[in-house]
Scaffold this motif. Structure first.
Motif, mmCIF file in Angstrom:
data_model
loop_
_atom_site.group_PDB
_atom_site.id
_atom_site.type_symbol
_atom_site.label_atom_id
_atom_site.label_comp_id
_atom_site.label_asym_id
_atom_site.label_seq_id
_atom_site.Cartn_x
_atom_site.Cartn_y
_atom_site.Cartn_z
ATOM 1 N N GLY A 1 5.992 -7.628 -11.614
ATOM 2 C CA GLY A 1 5.000 -8.526 -11.018
ATOM 3 C C GLY A 1 4.399 -7.951 -9.744
ATOM 4 O O GLY A 1 3.481 -8.534 -9.165
ATOM 5 N N LEU A 2 4.893 -6.795 -9.299
ATOM 6 C CA LEU A 2 4.340 -6.190 -8.073
ATOM 7 C C LEU A 2 2.969 -5.576 -8.316
ATOM 8 O O LEU A 2 2.192 -5.393 -7.372
ATOM 9 C CB LEU A 2 5.264 -5.070 -7.563
ATOM 10 C CG LEU A 2 6.553 -5.493 -6.881
ATOM 11 C CD1 LEU A 2 7.330 -4.257 -6.452
ATOM 12 C CD2 LEU A 2 6.259 -6.386 -5.676
ATOM 13 N N ALA A 3 2.688 -5.210 -9.591
ATOM 14 C CA ALA A 3 1.468 -4.442 -9.876
ATOM 15 C C ALA A 3 0.200 -5.059 -9.263
ATOM 16 O O ALA A 3 -0.561 -4.363 -8.596
ATOM 17 C CB ALA A 3 1.339 -4.244 -11.382
ATOM 18 N N PRO A 4 -0.041 -6.382 -9.435
ATOM 19 C CA PRO A 4 -1.290 -6.926 -8.882
ATOM 20 C C PRO A 4 -1.349 -6.904 -7.347
ATOM 21 O O PRO A 4 -2.425 -7.062 -6.773
ATOM 22 C CB PRO A 4 -1.300 -8.389 -9.380
ATOM 23 C CG PRO A 4 -0.192 -8.513 -10.355
ATOM 24 C CD PRO A 4 0.745 -7.394 -10.152
ATOM 25 N N HIS A 5 -0.204 -6.736 -6.708
ATOM 26 C CA HIS A 5 -0.173 -6.727 -5.229
ATOM 27 C C HIS A 5 -0.277 -5.313 -4.669
ATOM 28 O O HIS A 5 -0.279 -5.122 -3.456
ATOM 29 C CB HIS A 5 1.158 -7.313 -4.723
ATOM 30 C CG HIS A 5 1.396 -8.729 -5.125
ATOM 31 N ND1 HIS A 5 1.071 -9.792 -4.312
ATOM 32 C CD2 HIS A 5 1.900 -9.258 -6.260
ATOM 33 C CE1 HIS A 5 1.389 -10.925 -4.928
ATOM 34 N NE2 HIS A 5 1.891 -10.622 -6.119
ATOM 35 N N HIS B 1 0.869 -1.183 0.000
ATOM 36 C CA HIS B 1 0.000 0.000 0.000
ATOM 37 C C HIS B 1 0.900 1.225 0.000
ATOM 38 O O HIS B 1 1.694 1.417 0.940
ATOM 39 C CB HIS B 1 -0.916 -0.025 1.226
ATOM 40 C CG HIS B 1 -1.773 -1.248 1.259
ATOM 41 N ND1 HIS B 1 -3.092 -1.260 0.873
ATOM 42 C CD2 HIS B 1 -1.466 -2.539 1.584
ATOM 43 C CE1 HIS B 1 -3.572 -2.485 0.964
ATOM 44 N NE2 HIS B 1 -2.598 -3.294 1.399
ATOM 45 N N TYR B 2 0.799 2.019 -1.062
ATOM 46 C CA TYR B 2 1.740 3.119 -1.277
ATOM 47 C C TYR B 2 0.950 4.434 -1.275
ATOM 48 O O TYR B 2 0.156 4.684 -2.184
ATOM 49 C CB TYR B 2 2.450 2.874 -2.616
ATOM 50 C CG TYR B 2 3.572 3.800 -2.995
ATOM 51 C CD1 TYR B 2 4.046 4.789 -2.150
ATOM 52 C CD2 TYR B 2 4.187 3.669 -4.241
ATOM 53 C CE1 TYR B 2 5.092 5.622 -2.522
ATOM 54 C CE2 TYR B 2 5.236 4.496 -4.631
ATOM 55 C CZ TYR B 2 5.675 5.477 -3.768
ATOM 56 O OH TYR B 2 6.697 6.295 -4.154
ATOM 57 N N CYS B 3 1.169 5.228 -0.237
ATOM 58 C CA CYS B 3 0.456 6.502 -0.075
ATOM 59 C C CYS B 3 1.387 7.640 -0.486
ATOM 60 O O CYS B 3 2.492 7.756 0.051
ATOM 61 C CB CYS B 3 0.048 6.697 1.384
ATOM 62 S SG CYS B 3 -0.837 5.287 2.068
ATOM 63 N N PHE C 1 -2.346 1.961 -4.779
ATOM 64 C CA PHE C 1 -1.850 3.331 -4.646
ATOM 65 C C PHE C 1 -2.936 4.190 -3.999
ATOM 66 O O PHE C 1 -4.122 4.015 -4.293
ATOM 67 C CB PHE C 1 -1.515 3.909 -6.026
ATOM 68 C CG PHE C 1 -0.312 3.280 -6.667
ATOM 69 C CD1 PHE C 1 0.975 3.656 -6.307
ATOM 70 C CD2 PHE C 1 -0.465 2.299 -7.648
ATOM 71 C CE1 PHE C 1 2.085 3.069 -6.909
ATOM 72 C CE2 PHE C 1 0.632 1.708 -8.249
ATOM 73 C CZ PHE C 1 1.912 2.093 -7.878
ATOM 74 N N TYR C 2 -2.516 5.103 -3.158
ATOM 75 C CA TYR C 2 -3.436 6.067 -2.541
ATOM 76 C C TYR C 2 -2.856 7.445 -2.816
ATOM 77 O O TYR C 2 -1.815 7.802 -2.233
ATOM 78 C CB TYR C 2 -3.541 5.860 -1.026
ATOM 79 C CG TYR C 2 -3.964 4.455 -0.658
ATOM 80 C CD1 TYR C 2 -5.279 4.157 -0.333
ATOM 81 C CD2 TYR C 2 -3.019 3.411 -0.643
ATOM 82 C CE1 TYR C 2 -5.659 2.857 -0.006
ATOM 83 C CE2 TYR C 2 -3.385 2.112 -0.328
ATOM 84 C CZ TYR C 2 -4.704 1.838 -0.008
ATOM 85 O OH TYR C 2 -5.073 0.564 0.312
ATOM 86 N N PHE C 3 -3.456 8.195 -3.734
ATOM 87 C CA PHE C 3 -2.945 9.520 -4.064
ATOM 88 C C PHE C 3 -3.781 10.558 -3.323
ATOM 89 O O PHE C 3 -5.003 10.565 -3.436
ATOM 90 C CB PHE C 3 -3.016 9.762 -5.576
ATOM 91 C CG PHE C 3 -2.171 8.769 -6.355
ATOM 92 C CD1 PHE C 3 -0.791 8.722 -6.171
ATOM 93 C CD2 PHE C 3 -2.750 7.894 -7.260
ATOM 94 C CE1 PHE C 3 -0.015 7.800 -6.872
ATOM 95 C CE2 PHE C 3 -1.975 6.974 -7.968
ATOM 96 C CZ PHE C 3 -0.604 6.929 -7.767
ATOM 97 N N SER C 4 -3.119 11.403 -2.572
ATOM 98 C CA SER C 4 -3.848 12.422 -1.813
ATOM 99 C C SER C 4 -2.935 13.624 -1.620
ATOM 100 O O SER C 4 -1.906 13.527 -0.943
ATOM 101 C CB SER C 4 -4.263 11.839 -0.455
ATOM 102 O OG SER C 4 -4.561 12.869 0.443
ATOM 103 N N GLU C 5 -3.320 14.761 -2.212
ATOM 104 C CA GLU C 5 -2.483 15.969 -2.139
ATOM 105 C C GLU C 5 -2.254 16.401 -0.692
ATOM 106 O O GLU C 5 -1.184 16.858 -0.324
ATOM 107 C CB GLU C 5 -3.128 17.126 -2.925
ATOM 108 C CG GLU C 5 -2.644 17.265 -4.354
ATOM 109 C CD GLU C 5 -1.115 17.363 -4.517
ATOM 110 O OE1 GLU C 5 -0.443 17.930 -3.648
ATOM 111 O OE2 GLU C 5 -0.604 16.836 -5.522
ATOM 112 N N ASN C 6 -3.304 16.249 0.150
ATOM 113 C CA ASN C 6 -3.125 16.695 1.543
ATOM 114 C C ASN C 6 -2.566 15.576 2.428
ATOM 115 O O ASN C 6 -2.421 15.745 3.633
ATOM 116 C CB ASN C 6 -4.444 17.232 2.118
ATOM 117 C CG ASN C 6 -5.518 16.161 2.133
ATOM 118 O OD1 ASN C 6 -5.211 14.972 2.014
ATOM 119 N ND2 ASN C 6 -6.765 16.551 2.287
#
Ligand code: FES
Length: 313
Positions: free
Chosen positions: A154-158, A135-137, A161-166
């Protein structure tokens, strides 16, 4: 100590650069386990720790450095001064954030540049065929280091992503219900790590299944610092630490050679045995449980609640 030469330097994002390091004498660099870091001795006398995120088939070490203009000068020096062909000194790899061999399932959580040790863990777990999720924030895709490496592997299916400007992420979505052989690894800024650990604790995770690494400490409040004494066990010498100096300052002044690196309670390099007295722990290196034992102290930033501390020196 190892002399290395910068073999490549390239931008990963607008403010993160990647350095590849190879042994100056052409020898093989020591193997590193996932989660390892090296101390980098910069030519401006600053020592900084950077996690290794070398690709599995590479014989170089790779580190990624976020430029922090408000920092103490290490990352700025790396970005502005270091160039391909320069020789620098590094330590052997150290691993204070190892993967547990007990884990059958692993939850990897990274924020910002905290992806570096987490990425090496994820690639290792993938190679082992282990069960894990990453889980990559991060604020935006443009600011996400290694986004292409993750997406094109091969990491993609695992990976989530959590994109949050704040920087706000609903951690309850990330931290799942615990079970015995599920281990959590988190690396990010101090506030992020603290929030993840608090969320996991609320969900009744066992402390021993939560592993964390800090790469920066929150600003330490020194407004209520007071003077106290330290006693050296081997000599019975007693020294006063005034309100505006650290234990480390006093020890160095008196000729004690204490290994140091971060000087802000993150890396644990200065860890010293505590034989008596109550420490006012200000580091983020030791866990709450380790703080409560009162048998170790980080003299670079921690202080005393009691009138005297007896140090195992
Ligand atoms: S030098 Fe890093 S914790 Fe003290």
């Amino acid at each position: 100590m190892i002399q290395v030469t910068i073999s490549k330097k390239s931008p990963l994002t607008q403010n993160i650069c990647r350095l590849n390091l190879s042994a100056t004498d052409g020898s093989q660099l020591p193997k590193a386990t996932p989660g390892s870091h090296i101390d980098v001795h910069l030519p401006n006398d600053i020592i900084r720790q950077y996690s290794l995120c070398s690709e599995a088939d590479s014989s170089d070490y790779e580190i990624a450095v976020l430029n922090e203009p408000q920092g103490r000068g290490g990352s700025k020096y790396v970005h502005e001064n270091l160039k391909v062909g320069d020789t620098i000194t590094i330590s052997e790899p150290k691993n204070l954030f190892p993967l547990s061999s007990d884990a059958k399932n692993t939850l990897l959580v990274a924020a910002g540049i905290g992806i570096t040790p987490i990425l090496s863990m994820a690639e290792y777990l993938l190679q082992q065929g282990a069960n894990f999720s990453l889980h990559y924030c991060v604020k935006s895709p443009e600011q996400a280091a290694y986004i292409e490496r993750i997406k094109n592997s091969g990491l993609a299916p695992h990976t989530h992503f959590y994109f949050s400007e704040n920087g706000r992420v609903n951690l309850s979505d990330v931290i799942q219900t615990p079970y015995d052989d599920l281990h959590l690894y988190v690396c990010g800024p101090a506030e992020f790590n603290d929030a993840v650990i608090a969320c996991a604790s609320e969900k009744n995770w066992q402390a021993e299944n939560i592993h964390r690494e800090y790469f920066t400490a929150a600003a330490i409040d020194h407004s209520d610092d007071e003077s106290f004494e330290i006693e050296i066990n081997s000599t019975s010498d007693i020294f006063r630490v005034s309100a505006d100096e650290s234990i480390l300052n006093v020890l160095e002044e008196k000729g004690y050679d204490i290994p140091v690196a971060c000087e802000e309670g993150v890396c644990g390099t200065c860890l010293t045995g505590l034989l008596a007295g109550e420490a006012d722990h200000k580091d983020v290196f030791l866990t709450d449980q380790e703080h409560a034992k009162m048998d170790q102290i980080t003299p670079c930033c921690s202080r005393a609640k009691s009138a005297r501390l007896k140090l195992d020196l």
